[in-house]
Design an enzyme around this catalytic site. Structure first.
Site, short mmCIF file in Angstrom:
data_model
loop_
_atom_site.label_atom_id
_atom_site.label_comp_id
_atom_site.label_asym_id
_atom_site.label_seq_id
_atom_site.Cartn_x
_atom_site.Cartn_y
_atom_site.Cartn_z
N ASP A 181 41.28 15.96 64.12
CA ASP A 181 42.38 15.74 63.20
C ASP A 181 42.37 16.85 62.16
O ASP A 181 41.30 17.23 61.67
CB ASP A 181 42.18 14.39 62.49
CG ASP A 181 43.40 13.50 62.63
OD1 ASP A 181 44.43 13.86 62.04
OD2 ASP A 181 43.31 12.46 63.30
N ASP B 31 47.95 16.05 61.23
CA ASP B 31 48.46 14.93 60.45
C ASP B 31 49.74 15.31 59.70
O ASP B 31 49.79 16.34 59.03
CB ASP B 31 47.37 14.51 59.45
CG ASP B 31 47.63 13.16 58.84
OD1 ASP B 31 47.80 12.19 59.60
OD2 ASP B 31 47.66 13.06 57.59
N GLU C 75 51.80 15.56 64.32
CA GLU C 75 52.34 14.24 63.98
C GLU C 75 53.59 14.51 63.14
O GLU C 75 53.50 15.04 62.04
CB GLU C 75 51.33 13.42 63.19
CG GLU C 75 51.79 11.99 63.06
CD GLU C 75 51.16 11.25 61.89
OE1 GLU C 75 51.06 10.02 61.96
OE2 GLU C 75 50.78 11.88 60.89
N HIS D 4 45.99 4.36 65.79
CA HIS D 4 45.28 3.68 64.69
C HIS D 4 46.21 3.22 63.58
O HIS D 4 45.76 2.55 62.66
CB HIS D 4 44.21 4.62 64.13
CG HIS D 4 44.82 5.85 63.50
ND1 HIS D 4 45.51 6.80 64.24
CD2 HIS D 4 44.89 6.26 62.22
CE1 HIS D 4 45.96 7.74 63.42
NE2 HIS D 4 45.59 7.44 62.20
N ASP D 5 47.49 3.60 63.63
CA ASP D 5 48.45 3.17 62.60
C ASP D 5 49.40 2.09 63.10
O ASP D 5 50.19 1.57 62.32
CB ASP D 5 49.34 4.35 62.16
CG ASP D 5 48.58 5.44 61.43
OD1 ASP D 5 47.55 5.12 60.79
OD2 ASP D 5 49.01 6.60 61.51
O1 ISL Z 1 55.15 5.04 60.71
C1 ISL Z 1 54.77 6.13 60.71
C2 ISL Z 1 55.70 7.22 60.99
O2 ISL Z 1 57.03 6.90 60.74
C3 ISL Z 1 53.37 6.36 60.40
O3 ISL Z 1 52.59 6.10 61.51
C4 ISL Z 1 53.12 7.72 59.85
O4 ISL Z 1 53.02 8.61 60.89
C5 ISL Z 1 51.96 7.73 58.97
O5 ISL Z 1 51.89 6.83 57.97
C6 ISL Z 1 51.30 9.04 58.72
O6 ISL Z 1 50.06 8.81 59.25
C7 ISL Z 1 49.04 9.70 59.15
O7 ISL Z 1 48.82 10.14 57.83
C8 ISL Z 1 48.36 9.17 56.90
C9 ISL Z 1 47.20 8.33 57.43
O8 ISL Z 1 46.98 7.23 56.61
C10 ISL Z 1 47.45 7.87 58.86
O9 ISL Z 1 46.35 7.16 59.34
C11 ISL Z 1 47.77 9.08 59.67
O10 ISL Z 1 47.90 8.81 61.04
C12 ISL Z 1 47.96 9.90 55.66
O11 ISL Z 1 47.09 10.94 55.97
#
Ligand code: ISL
Ligand code: CA
Length: 548
Positions: A98, A199, A250, A314-315
């Site tokens: 990541d 990220d 992402e 994980h989200d």
């Molecule tokens: O719903 C989303 C996208 O519309 C979320 O999954 C979004 O991608 C997210 O909240 C961003 O996630 C990433 O960055 C965050 C972290 O908490 C997440 O675990 C990570 O995957 C902040 O770094």
């Protein structure tokens, strides 16, 4: 399309803190991952995506980094990371890490300096603004807080954070910031990792004027702002293109049109992306919407860029709970969703535990939850006067902790995850759903996934084949083909609790079909050349035999 290893790969996501605990402190760790590497190898995955394990106060499970060159004590140490990289390679797999560079932790020395005074050399490494009419500089919201602005009393200015207040955003306009990030990237790539999952990478560039939003709850103002593509092209030029790696961004708030700007093969930015149209538009399964999204992305990227396929991470709540049926048809439905993800165009991702059909959780108490996003939201709503019981109920279905409970290894205490006290409760269904049992059961979800992955390795049509939907408008059935040269595969999914009669597309009429994989054991009865009788949540993959 150019052939590359990362198009042909299956990626397995390891959320290490919930994977396997090697030392009994209740938290999964890298040593634990090392002990279980053979399990991932046995499944057949090619690439491991490791969630952040850098030094961090861990307010957002590692997404708040205080030292990019250090390793979080809970996870292990640098030596263990190095051992992990070489062991993964010894097993013929790859590992991507990541990269979290939209923001740091508020405990990062850069931020501690930046906040200390207005004339500190690092002041400009973050985003500072004066109050507007004695309040926050604008009406925006952040992902994890009511406002993305937090006041620093000492200097009287607000700093900007797209996520929690403990995660201040870096100022990418500052050249020193960019150069330091590139140095960090080279440091890890030179250790031998095989790429990055980046990220929220489309959030790096901010809107210049921070004007009020018409609807502050639509967070799309946070992403895809002018300047983003210059940053990514610079990053590519400075770092990425010098390595044989894979990059997956992402990228929330993108349609295929702007997605292509990130992953177009002629753009020299990223290889592939996670878009969130499925996750954002579909709190629960919506077949028509899903088909439309797939079609648009397929057409938008065809021949020009590469997609990723996933239904959870994980989200996001575990797919069998959110999009399938985690009760009576858990096994069938987990296999169906796996079939879908692995036969859609793009690189498929498996989130740890998905391959054994793990389900979401529903904890009784807010104190059982760990997710900062959920807890902050809960506090905001309860403080506003809403009923705590109702708030909890509303937040449960999509809480990120649904997917963060420990991998269930066996039916012993704590599902065999830890000998200590787990950092988050284990899903109580571990006695029925666990790796040990899955490995022992020939027709388990695990063994089905293994076959799916093996099929991808042996059949290029699954990777490079053209896609066509033959079930437009049907709400329970998904019938599509993948074809490459002379080879055509037909995938038929019955995403419902009912038995359905499936009218086959003409392309399958009057020819033979070879069943390559299916999630029901019995030989189908009632099938003919024109139709199939499909059980609840039945999934089949056929090879269409050419007419002679
Ligand atoms: O719903 C989303 C996208 O519309 C979320 O999954 C979004 O991608 C997210 O909240 C961003 O996630 C990433 O960055 C965050 C972290 O908490 C997440 O675990 C990570 O995957 C902040 O770094
Ligand atoms: Ca541990």
């Amino acid at each position: 399309m150019k052939k590359t290893w990362w198009k042909e790969s299956v990626v397995y996501q390891v959320y290490w803190r919930s994977f396997y605990d090697s030392n009994g402190d209740g938290i999964g760790d890298l040593e634990g991952l090392l002990l279980k590497l053979h399990y991932i190898k046995d499944l057949g995955a090619d690439v491991i995506w490791l969630n952040p394990m850098y030094q961090s106060p861990d307010k957002d499970n590692g997404y708040d980094i205080s030292d990019y060159y250090g390793v979080m004590e809970k996870a292990g140490d640098m030596q263990t990371v190095e051992r992990l990289i070489s062991e993964v390679h010894n097993l013929g797999m790859k590992i991507i890490m990541d990269l979290v560079v939209n923001h740091t932790s508020d405990q990062h020395p850069w931020f501690l300096e930046s906040r200390s005074s207005k004339d500190n050399p690092k002041r400009d490494w973050y985003i500072w603004k004066d109050a507007k009419d004695g309040k926050e500089p604008n009406n925006w919201r952040s992902y994890f807080a009511p406002s993305p602005w937090t006041l620093e009393e000492k200097t009287g200015q607000y700093y900007f954070h797209s996520f929690a207040a403990e995660q201040p955003d870096l100022n990418w306009e500052n050249r020193e910031v960019r150069e330091e990030i590139y140095r960090i990237m080279r440091f890890w790539l030179d250790k031998g990792i095989d790429g990055f999952r980046m990220d929220v990478i489309n959030l790096l560039a901010k809107q210049k004027d921070y004007r009020d939003a018409a609807n502050p709850y639509d967070l799309s103002y946070l992403g895809n702002n002018p300047g983003i593509h210059e940053y990514l092209q610079e990053m590519n030029h400075e770092v990425l293109k010098h390595y044989d790696i894979m990059t997956v961004g992402e990228i929330p708030f993108v349609t295929p049109e702007d997605g292509l700007l990130y992953v177009g093969e002629d753009r020299n930015e990223l290889h592939t992306l996670f878009h969130f149209q499925v996750a954002d538009d579909m709190p629960s399964w919506d077949m028509l919407r899903y088909k439309e999204i797939q079609k648009q992305w397929y057409e938008g990227l065809k021949g020009k860029g590469w997609n990723s396929q996933f239904l959870n991470n994980h989200d996001h709540t575990r797919q069998v709970t959110r999009y399938g049926n985690d009760g009576e048809y858990r096994v069938e439905s987990a296999k169906l969703l796996g079939t879908l993800v692995h036969t859609m165009p793009g690189t498929p991702y498996i989130f740890q535990g998905e391959e054994i059909g793990m389900t979401g959780v529903c904890f009784e108490n807010i104190s059982d939850y760990r997710d900062i996003a959920m807890k902050n939201k809960y506090n905001e709503l309860v403080r506003r006067g809403e009923d705590p019981v109702q708030v909890l109920k509303d937040l449960q279905p999509l809480s990120r902790d649904n997917s963060r409970t420990p991998v269930q290894w066996d039916d012993s205490k704590n599902a065999g995850f830890t000998s200590g006290i787990s950092w988050i409760k284990v899903n109580p269904n571990y006695k029925e759903i666990n790796v040990k049992r899955e490995l022992e059961t020939p027709d388990s979800v695990f063994h089905y996934y293994k076959k799916l992955i093996a099929l991808r390795k042996e059949n290029e049509v699954m990777v490079y084949g053209d896609y066509a939907d033959h079930s437009d408008g049907q709400e329970e059935l998904y019938i599509y083909t993948r074809s490459l040269g002379e080879v055509t595969w037909l995938i038929v999914l019955n995403q419902s609790e009912r038995t359905n009669v499936v009218k086959l597309p003409e392309i399958a009429h009057g020819t033979g079909k070879e069943l390559l994989l299916g999630n029901y054991a019995e030989i189908p009865v009632g099938d003919s050349a024109e139709k199939l009788v499909m059980h609840p949540y039945e999934a089949r993959i056929y090879r269409i035999l050419n007419k002679r």
